[in-house]
Motif scaffolding. Structure first.
Motif, short mmCIF file in Angstrom:
data_model
loop_
_atom_site.label_atom_id
_atom_site.label_comp_id
_atom_site.label_asym_id
_atom_site.label_seq_id
_atom_site.Cartn_x
_atom_site.Cartn_y
_atom_site.Cartn_z
N ILE A 37 -3.49 -0.80 -5.28
CA ILE A 37 -3.45 -2.19 -5.71
C ILE A 37 -3.86 -3.09 -4.56
N TYR A 38 -4.79 -3.97 -4.84
CA TYR A 38 -5.30 -4.94 -3.87
C TYR A 38 -4.48 -6.20 -4.05
N ARG A 39 -3.63 -6.49 -3.08
CA ARG A 39 -2.78 -7.67 -3.13
C ARG A 39 -3.44 -8.80 -2.36
N SER A 41 -3.04 -12.27 -0.54
CA SER A 41 -2.03 -13.14 0.06
C SER A 41 -2.36 -14.60 -0.23
N TYR A 123 -8.29 -4.30 -11.02
CA TYR A 123 -7.40 -4.17 -9.87
C TYR A 123 -8.24 -4.10 -8.58
N THR A 125 -11.13 -5.26 -5.56
CA THR A 125 -11.35 -6.40 -4.67
C THR A 125 -12.47 -7.29 -5.21
N GLN A 157 -3.84 -13.46 -9.94
CA GLN A 157 -3.29 -12.11 -9.81
C GLN A 157 -1.89 -12.08 -10.42
N LYS A 159 1.81 -10.15 -11.28
CA LYS A 159 2.77 -9.38 -10.47
C LYS A 159 2.43 -7.90 -10.46
N SER A 160 1.86 -7.39 -11.54
CA SER A 160 1.49 -5.97 -11.62
C SER A 160 0.34 -5.63 -10.68
N GLY A 161 -0.36 -6.66 -10.18
CA GLY A 161 -1.51 -6.44 -9.32
C GLY A 161 -2.83 -6.68 -10.01
#
Length: 192
Positions: A37-39, A41, A123, A125, A157, A159-161
């Motif tokens: 998963i790419y989070r 920020s 999901y 980038t 985005q 919460k699941s990603g």
């Protein structure tokens, strides 16, 4: 055993001990490695938007098309739609209120004409998404459209990603889209 052989053997054993056991890569149901998963920020927005702008401009330059400028109003239209696609839980070009890409561009006060919109649910980038868009003729045509001068890019985005990406291209050199809001202009490219 001579001293050199002992040092070589000791070094080899030490390196082998450091290597440990090979890591098992978790697999998905299809047998492929699970997607990491790419989070994103909260402070990454400008970096991501300008990384996409630079990448799109490199692609356009290679195709002989004019460079694009980042446009805050088109960013706002893209952000609104990315969030709305998440609420609807489907990637498509129409808002939950029935709005079209043209409506969203008009609502944010963009003075030019909508050239096109690309969307994605993934999901991956931003650069993986751009790469996928370039592999499809309809989305590639939007990105490389010679009429485009401005770019808006945003995402939402969950919460699941899962990420909902939206890219909007416009041209301030063309008059705003005439006619009834919601009717695609002759030149607008919509691609998902």
């Amino acid at each position: 055993m001579n001293r050199r052989a002992f040092l070589a053997m000791s070094s080899a054993l030490a390196l082998a001990a450091c290597a440990g056991t090979p890591q098992q890569v978790p697999l998905a149901a299809d047998g492929k490695p699970k997607t990491k998963i790419y989070r994103i920020s909260p402070g990454a927005a400008n970096r991501i938007q300008f990384r996409v702008l630079d990448s799109v401009n490199a692609l356009r330059q290679a195709a002989g098309a004019t460079q694009l400028n980042m446009n805050a109003k088109l960013n706002a239209a893209a952000a609104t739609h990315a969030r709305d696609m998440s609420v609807q839980n489907r990637p498509w070009h129409f808002g939950s209120d029935g709005s079209s890409p043209i409506d969203r561009v008009l609502r944010v006060g963009y003075q030019g004409r909508l050239v096109g919109e690309t969307i994605s649910e993934t999901y991956e980038t931003e650069l993986q998404t751009l790469s996928a868009w370039m592999e499809e003729p309809t989305t590639r045509n939007v990105i490389l459209d010679p009429a485009a001068r401005d770019l808006g890019f945003a995402w939402h985005q969950e919460k699941s990603g899962k990420i909902w990406w939206t890219m909007v291209l416009g041209s301030p050199e063309l008059a705003p889209t005439p006619g009834v809001a919601g009717a695609p202009p002759p030149h607008a490219n919509l691609a998902g």
